[in-house]
Design an enzyme around this catalytic site. Structure first.
Site, PDB file in Angstrom:
ATOM      1  CB  CYS A  87      -3.587   1.763   7.832  1.00  0.00           C
ATOM      2  SG  CYS A  87      -2.839   0.282   8.529  1.00  0.00           S
TER       3      CYS A  87
ATOM      4  CB  CYS B 171       0.291  -2.791   9.191  1.00  0.00           C
ATOM      5  SG  CYS B 171      -1.015  -2.834   7.965  1.00  0.00           S
TER       6      CYS B 171
ATOM      7  CG  ASP C 249       1.003   2.488   3.935  1.00  0.00           C
ATOM      8  OD1 ASP C 249       0.613   3.596   3.574  1.00  0.00           O
ATOM      9  OD2 ASP C 249       0.299   1.471   3.933  1.00  0.00           O
TER      10      ASP C 249
ATOM     11  CB  CYS D   9      -1.000  -0.008   1.152  1.00  0.00           C
ATOM     12  SG  CYS D   9      -0.325  -0.579   2.703  1.00  0.00           S
TER      13      CYS D   9
END
Ligand code: FES
Lengths: 144, 393
Positions: free
Chosen positions: A63, A107, A39, A37
């Site tokens: 996120c 994550c 990030d 994503c």
């Protein structure tokens, strides 16, 4: 109020992130990106002469789960020895957060990887071969 | 909570709910049962609703088919049209920013031997009618292009796209789900052959939607059964929801003139307020041709899900097209993807991350907008401070 997708612990760390920021005289800095994503997570370490993590700070573009994972990771790191930092798995971070949704596990992996990168950078700054981190990691994995 | 996610569905009007109630408590008959009063009453109420929906979009009652949701309307339009033996041609044209219910339906047609053209949009989300003209081939069976994009708010030149299709003799379907109640819809001036609308998007209930099928256009039903809706859609009708949709259409037709100018006014305030706040905020969609009350943008350095979560904690319900926020219930990360709509309008996919959409309804007030403008700077600032990208500026 209806519960969202995240545990109370995740929400707590999201709203009140611990150790957010930078360390200007850090002796280990690691940055990793997440291809899923886009990030980015950055970890700043201060390791003292006894190889103990004296201070750690993070910055994260990601996120809620990524922010909470970095915050929780820093809490688990302070006061730990280098070997202990390397033994810190993403699963330990997930457990400490009372779980993450399956789509968000990656994550927490980002946090584990950022620690690894920061330690490589630390060894490099000491004039040592950063590959030592991979060796130590492999050894820890084998022992478990 | 201040609700700013009205493209996901609006709050039903109290008059709509009121009108529906007796169809649960008293007039619960099946409209196919004509020979006792409660059946007949249900039938008559349903037909009255059909009349309201028809007049809302300037169609005839016989041209309205009730379905259960916008997705069903879009599926019926595309698959039902192509399935009908009277329609030939193995080529379908859509735009690259259609809703999933058109995009994935059409993409799957490839398996049945269809060829698909997805028209590019410009960086404001507009399809160029000349591009459509050039894309139409001898074997083009159907063109389906949405009226208003829910994510970036852009309103197409639907009438001109329709004129191109008419001239070429190709059928034209319009997904107007994000438009109904916000833009005037007249099926005649839009030059369309089919048009989808959903009740929940204009202050009606969930569970009712419609497909307009122009007289003479041949569409086959997708469900087999009791031949309800003149065979276009077998299955017992959701009478209370249909009655509610009729009332919502009646109200929208009568009162849009009051709420639309107010939405335009609030939208301008929100737009100007946000635009002046940070130089790293970028609006998405077309500034002039956009859904009233709709503002969408992306912000550098910060990620959409965390922005969405913060705004929610502060009492605002908004939407984001970020990869991180895309599919929280997914089983693994492979199912996370940045919005293809944002990618299509040139938002770089690794920073689609910070996208946000705010869509108002007639219930939003000046106070709501003042409040958003008050919390945005602190919220964004907070996330910027946390971002490893921000300092690099
Ligand atoms: S950082 Fe993108 S999903 Fe968590």
């Amino acid at each position: 109020m209806a519960k969202g997708p995240y545990s109370d612990k995740v929400m707590d760390h999201f709203m009140n992130p611990r150790n957010m920021g930078e360390i200007s005289d850090a002796n280990g800095v690691g940055e990793v990106g997440n291809p899923a994503c886009g990030d980015v997570m950055k970890i700043f370490l201060k390791i003292n002469d006894d190889q103990v993590c004296e201070d750690v700070k993070f910055k994260t573009f990601g996120c809620g789960a990524a922010i909470a994972s970095s915050s929780m990771a820093t809490e688990l790191m302070i006061g730990k020895k280098v070997e202990e930092l390397l033994a810190l798995t993403n699963q330990a971070i997930v457990d400490a957060l009372d779980g993450l949704p399956p789509a968000k596990i990656h994550c927490s992996v980002m946090a584990e990887e950022a620690i690894e990168e920061a330690l490589k950078n630390y060894f490099k700054s000491k004039g040592q071969d950063p590959a030592i981190v991979d060796e130590m990691k492999a050894k820890i994995k084998k022992e478990n | 909570m201040i609700y700013l996610d009205n493209v996901a569905g609006t709050k039903p009007d109290a008059r709509v709910v009121e009108k529906m109630l007796s169809f649960y408590t008293e007039h619960y008959g099946n409209p196919s049962a004509h020979f006792y009063p409660i059946g007949r009453e249900a039938f008559e109420a349903m037909e009255a609703a059909r009349g309201e929906v028809a007049s809302f979009i300037n169609a005839k009652a016989e041209e309205i088919v009730f379905t259960s949701c916008g997705t069903e309307s879009n599926n019926l339009a595309v698959k039902g049209f192509l399935k009908n033996p009277k329609n030939s041609g193995k080529h379908v044209i859509i735009s690259e920013i259609e809703h999933f219910s058109v995009d994935s339906t059409v993409t799957k047609l490839i398996n049945d031997g269809y060829q698909i053209t997805k028209l590019k949009v410009d960086d404001s989300g507009l399809v160029n009618p000349d591009d459509l003209k050039n894309a139409i081939r001898k074997d083009t069976a159907l063109v389906s292009i949405q009226h208003t994009n829910p994510e970036i708010g852009t309103i197409q030149y639907t009438d001109r796209l329709g004129a191109v299709c008419r001239e070429a003799g190709v059928a034209f379907h319009v997904d107007a789900i994000a438009a109904a109640g916000f833009s005037e819809l007249d099926v005649k001036s839009l030059n369309c052959d089919m048009l989808s609308i959903a009740s929940q998007n204009f202050y009606g209930p969930r569970g009712a939607a419609a497909l307009y099928i122009r007289e003479g256009v041949k569409v086959s039903g997708l469900m087999d059964g009791g031949h309800q809706e003149r065979g276009y859609r077998s299955g017992s009708e959701n009478v209370p929801a249909i009655v509610g949709m009729g009332e919502a259409a009646r109200i929208a037709k009568a009162e849009m003139g009051i709420w639309v100018p107010e939405l335009v006014r609030l939208q301008k305030q929100l737009w100007d307020g946000l635009g002046g706040m940070f130089d790293f905020l970028h609006f998405t969609g077309n500034k002039d041709r956009r859904r009233p009350g709709h503002v969408s943008f992306w912000i550098e350095y910060i990620e959409g899900e965390s922005l969405l979560m913060w705004l929610s904690l502060k009492g605002f319900a908004c939407a984001s097209g970020s990869a991180c926020s895309s599919n929280i219930l997914a089983e693994d990360e492979e199912d996370l993807a940045a919005s293809y709509v944002l990618t299509a309008v040139g938002v770089p996919s690794d920073i689609c991350a910070g996208s946000l959409g705010m869509s108002m309804s007639k219930y939003n007030t000046q106070d709501d907008i003042d409040n958003v403008l008050k919390v945005m700077p602190e919220t964004v600032q907070r996330l910027c401070e946390m971002s490893p990208m921000y300092n690099r500026k």
